[in-house]
Scaffold this active site. Structure first.
Site, mmCIF file in Angstrom:
data_model
loop_
_atom_site.group_PDB
_atom_site.id
_atom_site.type_symbol
_atom_site.label_atom_id
_atom_site.label_comp_id
_atom_site.label_asym_id
_atom_site.label_seq_id
_atom_site.Cartn_x
_atom_site.Cartn_y
_atom_site.Cartn_z
ATOM 1 N N LYS A 74 0.861 -1.185 0.000
ATOM 2 C CA LYS A 74 0.000 0.000 0.000
ATOM 3 C C LYS A 74 0.891 1.226 0.000
ATOM 4 C CE LYS A 74 -3.560 -2.166 2.864
ATOM 5 N NZ LYS A 74 -4.344 -2.027 4.089
ATOM 6 N N ASP A 352 12.641 12.265 4.572
ATOM 7 C CA ASP A 352 13.140 12.142 5.953
ATOM 8 C C ASP A 352 14.592 11.699 6.074
ATOM 9 O OD1 ASP A 352 10.647 12.869 6.775
ATOM 10 O OD2 ASP A 352 10.229 11.054 7.933
ATOM 11 N N HIS A 486 -12.899 40.080 6.092
ATOM 12 C CA HIS A 486 -13.446 40.178 7.445
ATOM 13 C C HIS A 486 -14.787 39.464 7.502
ATOM 14 C CE1 HIS A 486 -14.500 41.903 11.320
ATOM 15 N NE2 HIS A 486 -15.678 42.262 10.807
#
Ligand code: NAD
Length: 507
Positions: A74, A352, A486
């Protein structure tokens, strides 16, 4: 510290369970998709997490012939299976649960006493993961990427400009030939020496499938993993204690962010001990016992039903053949240049495993896009460390980018800071979330925005504006005259830019 779960050579070693029949399907897929020996790919990518699959898709978009090798059937890696996605799915449940506690205040009555169906919480999380696994499979087909199931290893330098990658799967070996190779093998949770993960000593993997929220949870480490799980399980009623070695929570963030998180965590009943040196973790008859020395040098003991070890992640580079190449490795991390290329020509590293790159899914995916752009000879911008946002999904959330105030001063900038509290923002009132602030760190000389640090409602979304502004080298003055809608939480940015000049409207 090398971890024991470095490679997944068989389905039983994967960090998640295969559903019935899936292993056979994978073998079938591998059998049909392993290419003929003579096919030479433009790029072979080892590792199908966010770094690897993004590189694969972008590579295909550039017209490259791409192979994506992953030991897991997977795709999606840590992020999709046992990281970002399932964690944030649980966080959403925690948010709903927290809101329900105040249902009467919001005018919602008649729902009786809410009860937590943990099995349903996990089912929802797993369904989200499964949906995105399917999404990835679709994208691989759409882009005609050859997905190869198996564990990939470099065999050495290229011969005649062609690299060979060994792929092993269930005892069978094959080889992939490619002009370029990208290593994207990711990382895994470090454990403290002598500890093995199980149903009481947890890492990010085990905690995602626990049978029920524990009565008490001790967490070692107050980085993103530690504080996020602490925040989530506190919402579900768990007694949480966080032990952090350094003097503050989320130590990579601006100091004022750490202080505010500590304040709100205290208010939420999360116990924290910083400057804590953990000496020993033992199992007891009913849970775990952690012996540590506190910031005053006093020995302390904390008992809990479970412990989460969240002390960082180790790169998976021990068993991918780097030693057969000129690739330089520093404490397990791979050194690369600004195009993500290693010292071995034609071999790139992303995500990583890269030295100096924050271990974040979005650093990984962007480094992947840079590597394939270079391979395809297309324009790109190198990944810049100070332009990578950090997002921590606690309650309240943290979003930050660029230099902290202390780092800016250390670099010699004359620093000007603007700070605006969410207490002054009308949308924060509407969503009932007033804790936190936006802090702008700017350079006094030119008004350049050097860093933005947000703690508060939707901080992980609001930070996107700051990243874009910094990428485009915007100044405080330019942003003070940029219209913000806003009422929005993003409007707090407008006030914070103005606060640099002492001119916030709403504070
Ligand atoms: P980390 O390195 O971010 O934090 C680990 C913390 O543990 C540090 O603060 C460290 O000082 C502390 N520590 C280390 N040894 C200790 C000990 N013996 N006793 C007490 N404290 C100790 O690691 P992590 O939180 O495990 O996360 C791993 C990586 O994954 C990080 O790069 C993180 O940013 C990333 N991540 C990111 C997210 C996100 O972006 N939302 C979420 C989860 C993980």
């Amino acid at each position: 510290m090398p971890s024991k779960r470095v490679r997944f050579n068989s389905a039983s070693e994967l960090p998640f369970k295969l559903e019935r029949g899936e292993a056979a399907l994978v073998r079938k897929r591998a059998a049909t998709e392993v290419p003929l020996a003579e096919s030479i790919y433009d790029v072979a990518i080892i590792g199908g997490g966010p770094a690897g699959y993004t590189a694969a898709i972008r590579g295909a978009e550039y017209g490259l012939k791409v192979a994506l090798i992953d030991a897991s059937p997977k795709l999606g890696g840590t992020c999709l299976h046992v990281g970002c996605i399932p964690t944030k799915a649980l966080l959403f449940n925690a948010e709903i649960w927290d809101h329900l506690k105040h249902a009467a205040e919001y005018g919602i009555t008649g729902i009786g006493t809410p009860a937590l169906d943990w099995a349903a919480v996990l089912k929802r999380k797993n369904a989200i993961v499964a949906r995105h696994v399917k999404g990835l499979e679709f994208l691989m087909k759409k882009h005609k990427i050859a997905v190869i199931a198996g564990y990939g290893r470099l065999t050495g330098p290229a011969k005649g400009g062609v690299h060979t990658v060994d792929v092993s799967q269930d005892g069978a070996n094959s080889q992939i030939k490619a002009k370029n190779v990208i290593l994207a093998t990711g990382s895994e949770a470090r454990l403290l020496p002598g500890l093995e993960a199980d149903d009481r000593i947890l890492t990010n993997i085990e905690i995602l499938d626990i049978a029920a929220p524990p009565k008490s949870l001790a967490i070692i480490g107050a980085g993103a993993v530690g504080v996020e799980f602490g925040s989530i399980f506190r919402s579900f009623g768990t007694e949480v204690t966080i032990l952090e070695f350094l003097p503050r929570l989320v130590p990579v963030e601006d100091e004022e962010i750490s202080k505010e998180l500590a304040r709100v965590f205290r208010k939420r009943g999360i116990e924290t001990s910083t400057g804590a040196r953990v000496e020993k973790v033992e199992k007891t008859a009913t849970g775990v016992k952690i012996s540590f020395t506190d910031a005053n040098g006093k020995p302390q003991v904390k008992e809990a039903e479970k412990v989460l070890v969240a002390v960082g992640r180790a790169p998976r580079t021990a068993n991918v053949g780097v030693e057969k190449t000129r690739i330089e490795v520093e404490r397990g991390f791979v050194k690369v240049n600004e195009v993500q290329e290693t010292a071995e020509p034609g071999v790139y590293a992303i995500g990583d495993i890269v030295a100096g790159l924050p271990q974040l899914a979005h650093s990984g995916s962007m480094s992947g896009m840079v590597a394939v752009a270079k391979i395809a000879g297309r324009p790109f911008r190198p990944v810049r460390r100070e332009r990578i946002p950090g997002c921590t999904y606690t309650e309240p959330q943290i979003g930050s980018v660029g230099l902290t105030e202390a780092q800016a001063r250390e670099k010699g900038y004359e620093v000007k800071v603007g700070k605006f509290p969410f207490a002054g923002n009308s949308k924060a009132s509407i969503v009932d979330s007033h804790d936190g602030f936006v802090k702008i760190v700017s350079d006094a000389k030119y008004g350049e925005i050097l860093g933005v640090h947000i703690i508060g409602p939707q901080a992980t979304e609001v930070i996107a504006e700051a990243v874009a502004v910094m990428e485009l080298e915007g100044t405080v003055e330019e942003m003070m005259f940029t219209v913000h809608a806003h009422p929005t939480l993003a409007e707090s940015m407008l006030d914070a830019y103005a606060a640099v000049e002492g001119m916030a409207i709403n504070a």
